[in-house]
Scaffold this motif. Structure first.
Motif, mmCIF file in Angstrom:
data_model
loop_
_atom_site.group_PDB
_atom_site.id
_atom_site.type_symbol
_atom_site.label_atom_id
_atom_site.label_comp_id
_atom_site.label_asym_id
_atom_site.label_seq_id
_atom_site.Cartn_x
_atom_site.Cartn_y
_atom_site.Cartn_z
ATOM 1 N N PRO A 154 7.648 18.504 -8.643
ATOM 2 C CA PRO A 154 6.506 18.460 -9.517
ATOM 3 C C PRO A 154 6.233 19.444 -10.477
ATOM 4 C CG PRO A 154 5.645 17.817 -7.380
ATOM 5 C CD PRO A 154 7.063 18.526 -7.046
ATOM 6 N N ALA A 155 6.333 21.010 -10.178
ATOM 7 C CA ALA A 155 6.251 22.024 -11.096
ATOM 8 C C ALA A 155 7.179 21.981 -12.175
ATOM 9 C CB ALA A 155 6.368 23.350 -10.083
ATOM 10 N N GLU A 156 8.648 21.602 -11.797
ATOM 11 C CA GLU A 156 9.566 21.642 -12.770
ATOM 12 C C GLU A 156 9.401 20.490 -13.681
ATOM 13 O OE1 GLU A 156 14.445 21.087 -13.066
ATOM 14 O OE2 GLU A 156 13.541 21.107 -11.126
ATOM 15 N N MET A 157 8.304 19.399 -13.500
ATOM 16 C CA MET A 157 8.081 18.482 -14.448
ATOM 17 C C MET A 157 6.887 19.003 -15.146
ATOM 18 S SD MET A 157 9.100 15.068 -12.507
ATOM 19 C CE MET A 157 7.893 15.155 -11.209
ATOM 20 N N GLY A 158 6.272 20.111 -15.006
ATOM 21 C CA GLY A 158 5.085 20.578 -15.543
ATOM 22 C C GLY A 158 3.747 20.173 -15.042
ATOM 23 N N ALA A 159 3.651 19.726 -13.640
ATOM 24 C CA ALA A 159 2.292 19.639 -12.910
ATOM 25 C C ALA A 159 1.500 20.810 -12.808
ATOM 26 C CB ALA A 159 2.553 18.840 -11.654
ATOM 27 N N ASP A 160 0.175 20.688 -12.987
ATOM 28 C CA ASP A 160 -0.677 21.688 -12.657
ATOM 29 C C ASP A 160 -1.143 21.802 -11.156
ATOM 30 O OD1 ASP A 160 -1.262 22.698 -15.214
ATOM 31 O OD2 ASP A 160 -2.130 20.911 -15.679
ATOM 32 N N ILE A 161 -1.212 20.483 -10.573
ATOM 33 C CA ILE A 161 -1.391 20.208 -9.047
ATOM 34 C C ILE A 161 -0.790 19.305 -8.655
ATOM 35 C CG2 ILE A 161 -3.165 19.421 -7.330
ATOM 36 C CD1 ILE A 161 -5.538 19.768 -9.435
ATOM 37 N N ALA A 162 0.057 19.489 -7.421
ATOM 38 C CA ALA A 162 0.678 18.535 -6.636
ATOM 39 C C ALA A 162 -0.084 18.210 -5.078
ATOM 40 C CB ALA A 162 2.046 19.009 -6.485
ATOM 41 N N LEU A 163 0.126 17.024 -4.698
ATOM 42 C CA LEU A 163 -0.520 16.906 -3.466
ATOM 43 C C LEU A 163 0.242 15.522 -2.791
ATOM 44 C CD1 LEU A 163 -2.722 14.065 -3.698
ATOM 45 C CD2 LEU A 163 -3.675 15.813 -5.351
ATOM 46 N N GLY A 164 -0.231 15.402 -1.668
ATOM 47 C CA GLY A 164 0.532 14.335 -0.902
ATOM 48 C C GLY A 164 0.153 14.382 0.609
ATOM 49 N N SER A 165 0.321 13.223 1.317
ATOM 50 C CA SER A 165 0.161 13.339 2.768
ATOM 51 C C SER A 165 1.795 14.245 3.256
ATOM 52 C CB SER A 165 0.223 12.056 3.378
ATOM 53 O OG SER A 165 0.229 12.076 4.715
ATOM 54 N N THR A 166 1.563 14.918 4.308
ATOM 55 C CA THR A 166 2.545 15.442 5.230
ATOM 56 C C THR A 166 3.108 14.753 6.257
ATOM 57 O OG1 THR A 166 1.279 17.110 6.375
ATOM 58 C CG2 THR A 166 2.094 17.771 4.229
ATOM 59 N N GLN A 167 2.431 13.504 6.601
ATOM 60 C CA GLN A 167 2.531 12.723 7.783
ATOM 61 C C GLN A 167 4.101 12.489 7.913
ATOM 62 O OE1 GLN A 167 3.337 8.652 7.426
ATOM 63 N NE2 GLN A 167 3.931 9.138 9.604
ATOM 64 N N ARG A 168 4.827 12.299 7.148
ATOM 65 C CA ARG A 168 6.254 12.270 7.108
ATOM 66 C C ARG A 168 7.160 13.463 7.871
ATOM 67 N NH1 ARG A 168 8.888 8.342 2.746
ATOM 68 N NH2 ARG A 168 10.486 8.182 4.538
ATOM 69 N N PHE A 169 6.260 14.445 7.889
ATOM 70 C CA PHE A 169 6.971 15.845 8.676
ATOM 71 C C PHE A 169 6.624 15.648 10.210
ATOM 72 C CE2 PHE A 169 8.254 19.055 5.402
ATOM 73 C CZ PHE A 169 9.037 17.861 4.866
ATOM 74 N N GLY A 170 6.977 14.389 11.072
ATOM 75 C CA GLY A 170 6.755 14.529 12.232
ATOM 76 C C GLY A 170 5.491 14.022 12.840
ATOM 77 N N ILE A 171 4.225 13.602 11.807
ATOM 78 C CA ILE A 171 3.272 13.165 12.436
ATOM 79 C C ILE A 171 3.224 11.492 12.690
ATOM 80 C CG2 ILE A 171 0.763 13.448 12.079
ATOM 81 C CD1 ILE A 171 2.513 16.014 12.133
ATOM 82 N N PRO A 172 2.748 11.062 13.805
ATOM 83 C CA PRO A 172 2.933 9.432 13.885
ATOM 84 C C PRO A 172 1.824 9.057 12.968
ATOM 85 C CG PRO A 172 2.828 10.738 16.114
ATOM 86 C CD PRO A 172 2.664 11.956 15.205
ATOM 87 N N MET A 173 2.212 7.720 12.610
ATOM 88 C CA MET A 173 1.094 6.879 11.717
ATOM 89 C C MET A 173 -0.284 6.917 12.222
ATOM 90 S SD MET A 173 3.653 3.948 10.293
ATOM 91 C CE MET A 173 4.270 3.457 11.718
ATOM 92 N N GLY A 174 -0.271 6.585 13.580
ATOM 93 C CA GLY A 174 -1.621 6.472 14.345
ATOM 94 C C GLY A 174 -2.689 5.540 13.727
ATOM 95 N N PHE A 175 -2.330 4.477 13.238
ATOM 96 C CA PHE A 175 -3.165 3.437 12.626
ATOM 97 C C PHE A 175 -3.873 4.369 11.504
ATOM 98 C CE2 PHE A 175 -6.446 -0.167 13.359
ATOM 99 C CZ PHE A 175 -5.826 -1.009 12.962
ATOM 100 N N GLY A 176 -3.403 5.212 11.206
ATOM 101 C CA GLY A 176 -4.075 5.774 9.700
ATOM 102 C C GLY A 176 -4.424 7.285 9.825
ATOM 103 N N GLY A 177 -4.148 7.906 10.826
ATOM 104 C CA GLY A 177 -4.663 9.258 11.012
ATOM 105 C C GLY A 177 -4.738 9.815 12.238
#
Length: 967
Positions: free
Chosen positions: A263-286
Motif C-alpha cells: 500500500p505504501a508503494e501505491m501512496g497510501a497514508d493508512i493501511a489496515l486489514g485483518s490478520t486472521q489469515r496468519f494462523g487464526i481460526p475463523m471462529g464464526f467471526g472472531g
C-alpha cells in the motif's frame, strides 16, 4: 488428617458433587471465609452482605438459572451443541479464510495460561515477553504495508476501517465533510463505516474510481483485494485523490501482501486489514486482530496502542507502550477513539505465525494459494465454449476466482452440488459464484472444485504458475529481521516462546489485583471448547442450517445473561467493552430518533464513571456534561438534578458505572434512574464492575435501560495480555428493536434495519463457550457464592491495609464493593515516594501492581476477585505493608538508607543487578531481591530494570531493533 477427621458422605448427591467446580473456582473455602469475616467484624456472610450491599438494590430472590453441574457434564452438554454444527470446507472468502495454526503455537501460546492470563502491559518491566511479541507483530505489519509505523492491533477489519475514517478527519487538510468508500469493499466493512459516520455527522459516498477522483472528500478508502477477488493497482487513483487533500486508506488482505505491491508503494497514508489469515481460526467471526499501519507524522492521531523501544535504568534495551497520553482514560471525551481492548493474544498468535514460517514459508503459502486459484481459473477458461457458458470475470486476482456461470440454473446446480459434497462457495449474484482458495486448499479440493464446475475432476498441473501481472507484484524484501529468520524448527520456536513467557508475570504466577479489570480464574474446562473444530473452524457467513448448534449455544448464553441481568434482550455483536458502550448508546440514540426526538444529544457522565465512557459519548455525537461526585465517591444528586433540569429538553442519556469506579454501591441508584427517566433520558449502565452484582442485584431491576457486560471480566474470558474482549449488551424491551444487525448474515433475533457495530454478526463468537461453561458450571447458587466472596476479599484487603494506606471511599457502613482505592498521597507527602515507586517495588515481591492513578491520581485501586485464596491475599497485604515500612525507613535515613538510595527508587531489581561483582547500595542484595520469606520460594525476576518512559517517547521507535541492542 486422621481417619476420624475425614469427611463422611451420607448421600449420593454428596458423592457425585455436581457443584464441585464452584469450590474449584472460589479461592477460599468456608473455613477461610469465616476467618476473613471475623477479621472484619462479622459472624456470618449474610450480615456482611447486608452491610455492604444497600437494601434498596438487593434482589432477594434466586436467579432463574439451573443449579451447578460438573465440568464433565457441562462439556458433554456443550459437545451436544457442537455436534449440531456442520464444518464444511469453506471457499466463501469475504474476509475470512480457513487456516492452519501451527501446533507449537496453539499449545504454547493459545492454550498456555502464561500467555492468555496476562494483563495489558501497563507495567512494562514484567511484560517484556508479550511486548516483544507485539513488536514482532508491528514489524510484520510495517514490512508488509511498507508504512513507517504500525499499532499493536485493533478489533477487526470493519471497525479498523471506521477508525481510519475518523483518523482521516483528524489529520486531513480538506474542509469536506464527505468520506469516499470504494464500491469493492466488503459489505460488512461498509456497514460499520456507515454506522460510525452517521453520528459523527459525515457523509459516506460509495462509488468507483471515477467517483473518487471527481469528488471532494476528507478521506478515501480503497479495498485491495476487492470483494469479488479482483486486484487493481491503486497508484493512480490514490495520487489523484491526494492531490485534492484527501487522506487515503487501503484495506488489504494480509496474505496477499506477501506477494502484492505494498500500500505504501501505491501512496497510501493508512493501511489496515485483518490478520486472521496468519494462523487464526475463523471462529464464526472472531476474535481476530486487525492491523493498522500509518505514517510517522500521524502517530499522535492513530487509534489503539503502539509498542515502542526505550531503555531501562541500566541502559539496556527495553520495550513499553508508547505515547500513552493518547489513551482514552486520560483524554476522555478528547480521545482519538474509545478503544480500550486490543486483540493482543490474537496479534501475538499472528506475529508468531510469521516468526515460525519466516519470509520463505509465508511466500510458499501465499504463492500456493494464488497458484491454486490460477490453476482453477485456467481450468475454467479451458472449458469455456465446450458446451458451457462459464467465464472467469476478473483476470487479475489473488485467491478468489469469480465465475460467471451464464445462467441462474447452472449457478444453483453448482452451488447446491458443492454443499452436498461438503463445500461452501460464495454466491455473489444469481449467475456468479466466487471460489476463494486458502492455506488449507489441496489437490483433492482442486479435483472436487473442477468437477463441480467443468464436470471433470482435474489434477493439479505439475508446474505452479502465477497469473498476476508482474506490475502487481512486490519487488522489495520482507521480514529481514533476525527474529523472522531464526525460529523455523519446532525446538527453536518452542524455546523462543518459553523465553518470552518467562519474562512476563501472568496469573499463573501470582494475583493480579487490578481494580476495574477483574482478573479472575480462567478455568481449563472453560477454555477447552474454543479449539474444538466445530467452534473454531466455521465461517461467519456459513449457511444457517450448518450452524444450528452455534446459534443454540449463543441463544443459551443470551438466556443466561438475561436471567442474570434482568434484561429482555441481549445483543452479542459488540466485540469489546468499548464496542458494547458504543452499541448501548447507539440503541439509545436510535430509540430517541424513533420518537422524533433527535435533539436528545446530551450525555451526563459522573466523575466516577469508567474512563472510556466520555470517549464513547463523543463518538456518538453527544455533548458530554460531567456530574460531580461527593466526598464519599457517590454521584452528587443535587448536581445531577440541576444538570437534568438544565438539559432536560436535550437529555439523551446518563452513563453510570455501578458499583462506581470509586468502589462504592450507590444507595440512590433507583432515584438516579427515575430522575433521568423523568426528564426523558435513558440510563446506560457500564458493566465494568459487574462482578459485584451477579445474583445480588439486577441492573434492569434498579432502572437501567441498557448495560454492557464485559465477558472478559465477570464471565471469565481471559484478558490475553490486552484482549480479546467481548462486550454484549442487555436491553429493556423498548430498546431491543435497536440492537445491532448484520448486512451479510442477519442476526437471528434482531430487527431488519439494525446498524452493525462489528464485522461479524455475533462478534467474537468462538470465545463465547468460555462464558457459557462458566455460568453453567457455577449455576444459580455458585454465582451468588462468587459475588459474596469477591466482596469479602475486597473488604478483607481494605480492612487490613487501612491503617497503612487510607481507603479513599467507602459506603455508609464503611464497606467497599468488589474493589477498594487506597490513597498513596499522604505517604508521598511525607516521604516523597509515589504510587509508581510502590508499583515497581511490588514486582520485587512477585506481584503486579494494582491499577495506578485511576480513577483518582495518586492512588492504587485493588480488586482481588473471588478466585484468590486467603493466603495469596495475605502475601499481597504483607508486601504492601513492607513497602510502606521501607519508605518510612528511607525517609528517616535509618541504617544508611536515604531518599536517593533505597529499594523503592531502584525497583525493580533484576538478576543482573543483584549478581554484579560490586554492590554499592546501603540496603543488602537480600533486601532488594528477597524482601519477605515467601519471595525466596517463588521468585520472579523482572527481565529489565525501571524503564525510561520519557526517553521512549522522545526517541520513538516502534519496529524491531537490531539484535545488537539486546547484547
Amino acid at each position: 488428617m486422621t481417619l476420624s477427621q475425614r469427611p463422611t458422605f451420607a448421600t449420593f448427591q454428596g458423592l457425585f458433587n455436581d457443584a464441585e467446580f464452584v469450590y474449584r473456582h472460589l479461592g477460599s473455602n468456608d473455613e477461610m471465609q469465616q476467618e476473613m469475616l471475623s477479621a472484619i467484624g462479622y459472624d456470618d456472610m449474610d450480615s456482611f452482605i447486608n452491610d455492604t450491599v444497600p437494601e434498596p438494590v438487593r434482589l432477594h430472590k434466586d436467579l432463574n438459572l439451573p443449579k451447578a453441574i460438573s465440568e464433565h457434564a457441562a462439556l458433554a452438554k456443550l459437545r451436544g451443541m457442537a455436534d449440531n454444527i456442520t464444518v464444511n470446507k469453506s471457499y466463501i472468502g469475504q474476509g475470512y479464510s480457513p487456516v492452519r495454526m501451527p501446533a507449537v503455537i496453539q499449545r504454547n501460546v493459545l492454550e498456555n495460561p502464561g500467555w492468555y492470563t496476562a494483563y495489558t502491559p501497563y507495567q512494562a518491566e514484567i511484560s517484556q515477553g508479550r511486548l516483544e511479541a507485539l513488536l514482532n507483530f508491528q514489524q510484520v505489519c510495517i514490512d508488509l504495508t511498507g508504512l513507517e509505523l504500525a499499532g499493536a492491533s485493533l478489533l477487526d477489519e470493519a471497525t479498523a476501517a471506521a477508525e481510519a475514517m475518523a483518523m482521516s478527519k483528524r489529520v486531513s487538510k480538506s474542509k469536506s465533510n464527505a468520506f469516499f468508500v470504494d464500491e469493492r469493499v466488503y459489505p460488512q466493512t461498509l456497514d460499520v463505516i456507515k454506522t460510525r459516520a452517521k453520528y459523527f455527522g459525515w457523509d459516506v459516498v460509495v462509488g468507483d474510481f471515477d467517483t473518487a477522483t471527481s469528488g471532494d472528500y476528507f478521506g478515501a478508502l480503497f479495498q485491495y483485494v476487492g470483494k469479488e477477488g479482483d486486484v487493481k493497482d491503486l497508484t493512480d487513483v490514490i495520487s489523484a485523490v491526494k492531490a485534492n487533500k484527501t487522506y487515503t486508506t487501503v484495506v488489504s488482505d494480509i496474505m496477499s501482501l506477501v506477494l502484492l505491491k505494498s500500500p505504501a508503494e501505491m501512496g497510501a497514508d493508512i493501511a489496515l486489514g485483518s490478520t486472521q489469515r496468519f494462523g487464526i481460526p475463523m471462529g464464526f467471526g472472531g476474535p481476530h486482530a486487525a492491523y493498522f499501519a500509518f505514517s510517522d507524522k500521524a502517530k499522535r492521531s492513530a487509534p489503539g496502542r503502539i509498542i515502542g523501544v526505550s531503555k531501562d535504568a541500566e541502559g539496556n534495551t527495553a520495550l513499553r507502550m508508547a505515547l500513552q497520553t493518547r489513551e482514552q482514560h486520560i483524554r476522555r471525551e478528547k480521545a482519538n477513539s474509545n478503544i480500550c481492548t486490543s486483540q493482543v493474544l490474537l496479534a501475538n498468535l499472528a506475529g508468531m505465525y510469521a516468526v515460525y514460517h519466516g519470509p520463505s514459508g509465508l511466500q510458499r503459502i501465499a504463492t500456493r494459494i494464488h497458484a491454486l486459484a490460477s490453476a482453477f481459473a485456467k481450468a475454467i477458461d479451458n472449458t469455456a465454449g465446450d458446451s458451457t457458458e462459464l467465464k472467469v470475470v476478473h483476470q487479475q486476482f489473488f485467491d478468489t476466482v469469480l465465475v460467471d456461470c451464464g445462467s441462474e440454473k447452472l449457478a444453483t446446480q453448482i452451488f447446491d452440488n458443492a454443499d452436498n459434497l461438503g463445500y461452501n462457495l460464495w454466491r455473489i449474484s444469481d449467475s456468479k459464484i466466487a471460489v476463494s482458495f486458502s492455506e488449507t486448499s489441496d489437490s483433492e479440493d482442486f479435483a472436487v472444485l473442477t468437477q463441480l464446475f467443468t464436470n471433470k475432476a482435474q489434477d493439479l498441473p505439475t508446474d505452479a504458475t502465477l497469473s498476476l501481472d508482474s506490475a502487481h507484484l512486490r519487488t522489495d524484501d520482507i521480514l529481514t529481521h533476525p527474529v523472522f529468520n531464526s525460529h523455523h524448527t519446532e525446538h527453536e520456536m518452542l524455546r523462543y516462546l518459553k523465553s518470552l513467557e518467562d519474562k512476563d508475570l501472568a496469573m499463573n504466577r501470582s494475583m493480579i489485583s487490578l481494580g476495574s479489570c477483574t482478573m479472575k480464574l480462567n478455568a481449563t474446562s472453560e477454555m477447552l471448547p474454543i479449539t474444538w473444530d466445530e467452534f473454531a473452524n466455521v465461517h461467519p457467513f456459513a449457511p444457517r442450517d450448518q450452524v444450528k448448534g452455534y446459534i443454540e449455544m449463543i441463544d443459551s448464553l443470551q438466556d443466561q445473561l438475561k436471567a442474570i441481568t434482568g434484561f429482555d434482550a441481549v445483543s452479542m455483536q459488540p466485540n469489546s467493552g468499548a464496542s458494547g458502550e458504543y452499541a448501548g448508546l447507539l440503541a439509545i440514540r436510535r430509540y430517541h430518533e424513533s420518537l422524533g426526538e433527535t435533539e436528545r444529544d446530551v450525555c451526563l457522565i459522573p466523575k466516577s464513571a469508567h474512563g472510556t465512557n466520555p470517549a464513547t459519548a463523543m463518538m456518538m455525537g453527544m455533548q458530554v456534561v460531567v456530574v460531580n461526585t461527593d466526598d464519599n465517591g457517590n454521584v452528587d444528586v443535587d448536581d445531577l438534578t440541576a444538570k437534568c433540569e438544565e438539559h432536560s429538553a436535550r437529555l439523551g442519556a446518563l452513563m453510570i458505572t455501578y458499583p462506581s469506579t470509586h468502589g462504592v454501591f450507590e444507595e440512590g441508584i433507583r432515584h438516579i434512574c427515575d430522575l433521568i427517566h423523568s426528564h426523558g433520558g435513558q440510563v446506560y449502565m457500564d458493566g465494568a464492575n459487574m462482578n459485584a452484582q451477579v445474583a445480588i442485584m439486577q441492573p434492569a431491576d434498579v432502572g437501567a435501560d441498557v448495560l454492557h457486560m464485559n465477558l472478559h471480566k465477570t464471565f471469565c474470558i481471559p484478558h490475553g495480555g490486552g484482549g480479546p474482549g467481548m462486550g454484549p449488551i442487555g436491553m429493556q424491551a423498548h430498546l431491543a428493536p435497536f440492537m445491532a444487525n448484520h448486512v451479510v448474515s442477519p442476526v437471528h433475533n434482531a430487527e431488519k434495519d439494525g446498524m452493525a457495530v462489528s464485522a461479524a454478526p455475533y462478534g467474537s463468537a468462538s470465545i463465547l463457550p468460555i462464558s457459557w461453561m462458566y455460568i453453567t458450571m457455577m449455576g444459580r447458587d455458585g454465582l451468588l457464592k462468587a459475588t459474596n466472596l469477591a466482596l469479602l476479599n475486597a473488604n478483607y484487603v481494605a480492612n487490613a491495609l487501612k491503617d497503612d494506606y487510607p481507603v479513599l471511599y467507602t459506603g455508609k457502613s464503611g464497606r467497599v464493593a468488589h474493589e477498594c482505592i487506597i490513597d498513596i498521597r499522604p505517604l508521598k507527602e511525607k516521604t516523597g515516594f509515589s504510587e509508581t515507586d510502590i508499583a515497581k517495588r511490588l514486582m520485587d515481591y512477585g506481584f503486579h501492581s494494582p491499577t495506578m492513578s485511576f480513577p483518582v491520581a495518586g492512588t492504587l485501586m485493588i480488586e482481588p476477585t473471588e478466585s484468590e485464596p486467603k493466603a495469596e491475599l495475605d502475601r499481597f497485604i504483607s508486601a504492601l505493608k513492607a513497602i510502606k515500612a521501607e519508605a518510612l525507613k528511607a525517609h528517616s535515613e535509618t541504617d544508611g538508607w536515604s531518599l536517593t538510595d533505597n529499594p523503592l527508587v531502584n525497583a525493580p531489581h533484576t538478576a543482573s543487578m543483584i549478581t554484579k561483582d560490586t554492590w554499592e547500595h546501603a540496603y543488602s542484595r537480600d533486601e532488594a531481591a528477597f524482601p519477605l520469606p515467601y519471595v525466596r520460594a517463588h521468585k520472579f525476576w523482572p527481565s529489565v530494570a525501571r524503564i525510561d518512559d520519557v526517553y521512549g517517547d522522545k526517541n520513538l521507535m516502534c519496529s524491531c531493533p537490531s539484535i545488537e541492542n539486546y547484547m
